[in-house]
Motif scaffolding. Structure first.
Motif, short mmCIF file in Angstrom:
data_model
loop_
_atom_site.label_atom_id
_atom_site.label_comp_id
_atom_site.label_asym_id
_atom_site.label_seq_id
_atom_site.Cartn_x
_atom_site.Cartn_y
_atom_site.Cartn_z
N GLY A 69 0.76 -1.32 0.06
CA GLY A 69 -0.10 -0.13 -0.12
C GLY A 69 0.79 1.14 0.25
O GLY A 69 1.73 1.32 -0.60
N ARG A 70 0.37 2.33 0.74
CA ARG A 70 1.08 3.43 0.65
C ARG A 70 2.23 3.44 1.04
O ARG A 70 3.12 4.54 0.80
CB ARG A 70 0.29 4.69 1.56
CG ARG A 70 -1.15 4.72 1.04
CD ARG A 70 -1.78 5.85 2.19
NE ARG A 70 -3.04 6.02 1.80
CZ ARG A 70 -3.96 6.94 2.41
NH1 ARG A 70 -3.60 7.86 3.34
NH2 ARG A 70 -5.18 7.23 1.86
N SER A 71 2.89 2.52 1.88
CA SER A 71 4.23 2.75 2.39
C SER A 71 5.23 2.65 1.33
O SER A 71 6.62 2.93 1.41
CB SER A 71 4.64 1.29 3.44
OG SER A 71 4.39 0.16 2.57
N VAL A 72 4.85 2.08 0.07
CA VAL A 72 5.78 1.99 -1.14
C VAL A 72 5.55 3.24 -2.04
O VAL A 72 6.25 2.77 -3.11
CB VAL A 72 5.79 0.47 -1.72
CG1 VAL A 72 6.29 -0.21 -0.72
CG2 VAL A 72 4.25 0.41 -2.07
N VAL A 73 4.72 4.03 -1.73
CA VAL A 73 4.50 4.72 -2.96
C VAL A 73 5.40 5.93 -3.35
O VAL A 73 5.63 6.09 -4.51
CB VAL A 73 2.79 5.66 -2.52
CG1 VAL A 73 2.74 6.90 -3.46
CG2 VAL A 73 1.71 4.69 -2.70
N GLN A 74 6.19 6.35 -2.34
CA GLN A 74 7.18 7.32 -2.40
C GLN A 74 8.20 6.70 -3.25
O GLN A 74 8.56 7.23 -4.25
CB GLN A 74 7.65 8.05 -1.01
CG GLN A 74 8.54 8.99 -1.32
CD GLN A 74 9.26 9.46 -0.14
OE1 GLN A 74 9.21 8.84 0.72
NE2 GLN A 74 9.88 10.56 -0.07
N PRO A 129 -3.50 9.33 -3.99
CA PRO A 129 -3.29 10.38 -4.95
C PRO A 129 -1.89 11.03 -5.01
O PRO A 129 -1.24 11.80 -5.91
CB PRO A 129 -4.23 11.53 -4.31
CG PRO A 129 -5.38 10.62 -3.69
CD PRO A 129 -4.49 9.58 -3.13
N ARG A 130 -1.06 10.77 -3.94
CA ARG A 130 0.29 11.48 -4.00
C ARG A 130 0.98 10.87 -5.19
O ARG A 130 2.27 11.40 -5.41
CB ARG A 130 1.04 10.72 -2.66
CG ARG A 130 2.34 11.15 -2.50
CD ARG A 130 3.15 10.70 -1.29
NE ARG A 130 4.41 10.88 -1.36
CZ ARG A 130 5.16 10.75 0.03
NH1 ARG A 130 4.52 10.20 1.13
NH2 ARG A 130 6.51 10.85 -0.25
N ALA A 131 0.59 9.71 -5.72
CA ALA A 131 1.40 9.32 -6.96
C ALA A 131 1.18 10.25 -8.18
O ALA A 131 1.71 9.78 -9.02
CB ALA A 131 1.08 7.82 -7.32
N MET A 132 0.06 10.88 -8.19
CA MET A 132 -0.64 11.35 -9.35
C MET A 132 0.44 12.26 -10.20
O MET A 132 0.50 12.14 -11.20
CB MET A 132 -1.82 11.88 -9.11
CG MET A 132 -2.87 11.08 -8.73
SD MET A 132 -4.39 12.10 -8.36
CE MET A 132 -4.79 12.76 -9.89
N PRO A 133 1.24 13.12 -9.44
CA PRO A 133 2.22 13.80 -10.17
C PRO A 133 3.22 13.42 -10.98
O PRO A 133 3.53 13.54 -11.94
CB PRO A 133 2.64 14.85 -8.87
CG PRO A 133 1.88 14.92 -7.73
CD PRO A 133 1.18 13.47 -8.01
N TYR A 134 3.73 12.16 -10.24
CA TYR A 134 4.85 11.31 -10.92
C TYR A 134 4.20 10.79 -11.89
O TYR A 134 4.92 10.78 -13.17
CB TYR A 134 5.37 10.55 -9.98
CG TYR A 134 5.98 10.97 -8.75
CD1 TYR A 134 7.27 11.56 -8.68
CD2 TYR A 134 5.12 11.31 -7.59
CE1 TYR A 134 7.76 12.21 -7.25
CE2 TYR A 134 5.66 11.71 -6.30
CZ TYR A 134 7.01 12.30 -6.27
OH TYR A 134 7.33 12.89 -5.07
N ILE A 148 -6.95 6.81 -10.43
CA ILE A 148 -6.89 7.45 -9.30
C ILE A 148 -7.55 8.86 -9.31
O ILE A 148 -8.20 9.25 -8.31
CB ILE A 148 -5.29 7.89 -8.89
CG1 ILE A 148 -4.60 6.49 -9.00
CG2 ILE A 148 -5.03 8.49 -7.66
CD1 ILE A 148 -2.88 6.67 -8.63
N ALA A 149 -7.45 9.62 -10.56
CA ALA A 149 -8.07 10.88 -10.47
C ALA A 149 -9.38 10.77 -10.33
O ALA A 149 -10.07 11.71 -9.86
CB ALA A 149 -7.47 11.47 -11.79
N GLU A 175 1.11 21.59 -11.97
CA GLU A 175 0.14 21.87 -10.99
C GLU A 175 -0.02 21.09 -9.80
O GLU A 175 -0.27 21.21 -8.72
CB GLU A 175 -1.11 22.21 -11.67
CG GLU A 175 -0.95 23.46 -12.77
CD GLU A 175 -2.37 23.47 -13.74
OE1 GLU A 175 -2.92 24.69 -13.67
OE2 GLU A 175 -2.79 22.42 -13.96
N LEU A 176 0.25 19.78 -10.34
CA LEU A 176 -0.03 18.69 -9.52
C LEU A 176 1.08 18.52 -8.28
O LEU A 176 1.03 18.35 -7.12
CB LEU A 176 -0.19 17.19 -10.08
CG LEU A 176 -1.40 16.83 -10.92
CD1 LEU A 176 -1.07 15.88 -11.58
CD2 LEU A 176 -2.59 16.72 -9.84
#
Length: 774
Positions: free
Chosen positions: A226-231, A258-263, A288-289, A302-303
């Motif tokens: 999950g989120r732990s590997v998003v960064q 959503p943190r992954a969206m800019p990348y 995700i969007a 912008e993201l």
């Protein structure tokens, strides 16, 4: 400026092969959408499933723990329990569950003496009590066992985390993913406990074609983490090959953070991205969007700006990164062509500032004209420096980079105003002082006063709760010597007057519905070292407010309606509008006030019957948080003397907009100051005001025999200067005292008195007796 490759490689070789642990929303990991609900993440202790023991296998995989009433009984006391940690652990559980805290205490303490953290974890994982968490919960509710229970739980957790994040174990767990259902479940649980620490090994396995049989299991495990590997996965995404980009994009879509969206958007917008990978990445972004309610046509720049703003807001709330790297440090990731994913440990106090900087920098790389991203980067960099603990090192800041002030001064007034506006909004005194310092060094008059199209932050700073910010803003504005009118011009000199009368104790205003209560509060505050005054209404104390150097804190002992009315009245007075308030109220009113002002950090409530200790703590916390730390004597003197120098320049005609005479009452009061430099400096400014009241005040102090001689000599010089400007405005009593001083004094005092006598054009006949005397 990009990170130097040599620095990255040296960092990666200097650090052990470490990875990044879980970053949960409750630990300060700001997502792209600040309002997004945090994903429920179990504690690491709950996530880490121990390996199956031989005893479990023999029991046909029977995992259910024995119930409390079926707990294994303590073994015979004849054994040497000091050498049997496993028996001590069993006894501890047993005694807790049969409510024998004395025996539980003895066996628990013996256990901790007998084993280290890793040995303790071995005992726990191989013991009979698979539901040991239940034992620790029970023990934590028994006062005599609470501390021991916390120690045991902490050691188990530390050992479990350390073991789960061991690189060799992570690699073994990845291999175990394909070794059957039970092995997969246990391995996945351990990888979840490792969190981001597992990301590089998982990604490396995914990129290794020789381990293709593991790829489906790795992708499933990544989603499970999950989120732990998003960064780390997001940071690695741009440098991956087309196939891996598509796979990782699908993993990020399944996680749905959503943190992954800019990348994802950044890679999609890159014209060099493989078309097939772009198709998969676009689909992941859209998935995700849709959930995050983000428009599909928003740009990557912008993201990233939004992501950076949310990280900055998390830092403003006081959120920190989780201490995954130990010793109060969190980890961030960077990606290098040669070194790959490189973990960088940083103090968790600057975690969100660093991530805000990185997001803003990426936004600028995608859109160099994005002023908001530049302002965010400048503010984040300055705050990162301010938040960095003493003697700590920020390894994320490339040594080739210059100090933050360099970039702020280079950016110019518009961006400096942006930083100041953000600082005022967040009540960030240190950042506000940084911005004002840059404005003073780089901005001309027009740049200080006429900010394009928005509220002018420097003017707002004149009402900031922290007096240091107020004073520096007034100094900057006065030194610019503006020639044209501007809103708020009338507030500069009063703030200079505040600085002139500044002392090293804080000023507290008390308004209580009962006079006895007001008097008691004022008395207690004075005894505690505050400058305190008070009454039953604001009207009773307003004269003291207007003539004083400012109010750092308001304490109101009122009912709900009284508090609301007082806040409205305070907002109408610039000296009081930003002062934090402590409201002493009933328990019922406290609930309602907390509900009404739950987002307002300027008001703190204390229940009336809770005693002085709670009030003292509220005062200490509020004063430090809202009005800055108490000033040292040296700081106080610095501000007073700086204000005097500026008022002197104004009195000499430095700017037609400012009138030094507006500070006359404060200057006269300063003649009674205990600091000699302040007294003599105030007299010099008063001499230039060219008013009878100023001259008379100088004379009264100069002719006071209790004053030290050096002060009297200086003040007599100021009296002479005043007389040369406006003539003699002294009364007969003062003139008589001056003549006596001329006749009876010796040395420098006599010369100064004679000079004043001549400047006042007193009768020359006064001189004759001194000439012809025997």
């Amino acid at each position: 400026m990009p990170l130097s490759r040599r620095w990255l490689l040296s960092l990666s070789t200097a650090l052990p092969l470490i990875f990044f642990g879980p970053v949960r929303a409750d630990e300060g990991d700001a997502g792209l959408n600040a309002a997004e609900p945090a994903e429920a993440m179990p504690a690491e202790a709950a996530e880490a499933a121990p390996e199956a023991t031989p005893a479990e296998t023999a029991a046909d995989n029977k995992d259910a723990a024995p119930a409390a009433e079926e707990a294994p009984p303590a073994k015979a006391s004849s054994r040497d329990t000091a050498t049997e940690p496993k028996a001590l652990w069993s006894d501890f559980n047993h005694y807790v569950r049969i409510a024998r805290p004395d025996l539980a205490q003895a066996t628990g303490e013996a256990l901790l003496k007998a084993v280290d953290e890793q040995q303790l974890l071995d005992v726990v994982e191989s013991g009979d009590y698979r539901d040991y968490e239940k034992t620790l919960i029970i023990a934590s509710k028994i006062e005599s066992l609470r501390e021991l229970s916390d120690q045991i739980a902490g050691k188990i957790q530390a050992a479990r985390v350390g073991r789960a994040r061991d690189p060799k174990r992570i690699i073994a767990d990845i291999t175990s993913l394909a070794e059957g259902e039970r092995a997969n479940v246990n391995a996945t649980a351990r990888l979840k406990a490792a969190g981001q620490y597992a990301a590089p090994a998982l990604l490396q396995t995914l990129l290794d074609e020789k381990q293709s049989r593991l790829h489906p299991y790795v992708l499933t495990a990544m989603v499970s983490l999950g989120r732990s590997v998003v960064q780390p996965l997001s940071v690695a995404l741009p440098s991956l090959g087309p196939v891996a980009q598509g796979q990782v994009a699908q993993v990020l879509a399944e996680i749905g953070y959503p943190r992954a969206m800019p990348y994802l958007k950044e890679v999609s917008e890159n014209p060099k991205t493989d078309p097939s990978a772009k198709k998969t990445i676009d689909a992941a972004f859209q998935q995700i969007a849709k959930t995050a309610d983000v428009p599909e046509n928003v740009s990557a720049a912008e993201l990233f700006l939004t992501l950076g703003q949310n990280h900055y807001a998390a830092g403003s709330r006081g959120d920190k990164g989780s201490s995954d790297a130990g010793e109060g440090k969190a980890l961030i990731w960077t990606d290098d062509t040669l070194a790959g994913l490189v973990p960088i440990p940083i103090p968790n106090e600057i975690y969100h500032d660093v991530l805000a900087m990185r997001a803003a920098k990426t936004a600028l790389s995608l859109n160099p004209q994005m002023d908001a991203a530049l302002s965010l980067w400048l503010a984040s960099n300055l705050r990162r420096e301010n938040h960095l603990p003493a003697k700590a090192v920020d390894l994320s800041y490339d040594p080739n980079m210059r100090p933050p002030a360099y970039y702020l001064e280079m950016a110019g007034p518009l961006r400096q105003h942006d930083v100041l506006a953000r600082a005022l909004e967040d009540n960030d005194s240190a950042l506000a002082l940084d911005a004002i310092d840059a404005l003073r060094k780089t901005a001309g008059t027009d740049a200080l006063i006429n900010r394009e199209g928005t509220v002018q932050p420097l003017l707002r700073a004149l009402s900031f709760p922290d007096r240091r910010v107020r004073f520096e803003a007034a100094f900057t504005m006065a030194n610019a010597q503006p020639k044209n009118e501007f809103p708020g011009v009338d507030r500069v000199v009063p703030v200079l007057a505040e600085a002139l009368r500044q002392s090293d104790s804080q000023s507290v205003m008390v308004v209580a519905s009962d006079r006895d209560a007001a008097n008691k509060l004022v008395s207690d505050l004075k005894e505690a070292g505050f400058q305190a005054f008070g009454g039953t209404t604001l009207n009773e104390v307003i004269d003291t407010v207007n003539s004083g150097p400012g109010v750092d804190l308001v304490i109101a002992d009122q009912d709900l309606a009284g508090i609301e009315g007082l806040r409205r009245d305070l907002s109408q007075n610039y000296k009081l509008s930003s002062a934090p308030m402590i409201a002493i109220v009933s328990a019922g009113d406290q609930i309602e006030l907390n509900r009404r002002y739950d987002q307002d950090r300027s008001i703190t409530t204390v229940v009336r019957s809770s005693g002085n200790d709670n009030l003292k703590k509220a005062i200490d916390d509020t004063a430090k948080k809202s009005a800055g730390a108490p000033m040292t004597p040296d700081e106080s003197k610095h501000y007073a003397l700086t204000a005097l120098n500026i008022l002197g320049e104004i009195a000499r005609g430095g700017s037609p907009l400012f009138k030094a005479s507006d500070a006359q009452s404060s200057l006269i009061d300063a003649l009674t100051d205990k600091r000699a430099e302040v007294v003599t400096g105030a007299a010099q400014v008063l001499a230039r005001l060219q008013t009878p009241d100023a001259q008379q005040a100088i004379a009264e102090t100069a002719l006071n025999a209790s004053q030290p001689e050096e002060i009297r000599v200086a003040l007599l010089g100021s009296l002479a200067e005043s007389a040369t400007q406006i003539g003699n405005h002294l009364g007969e009593v003062a003139l008589g005292k001056l003549l006596d001083l001329v006749k009876t004094s010796q040395g420098p005092l006599a010369i100064a008195a004679a000079r004043a006598h001549g400047a006042l054009t007193l009768p020359t006949s006064n001189l004759v007796p001194l000439i012809v005397k025997d």
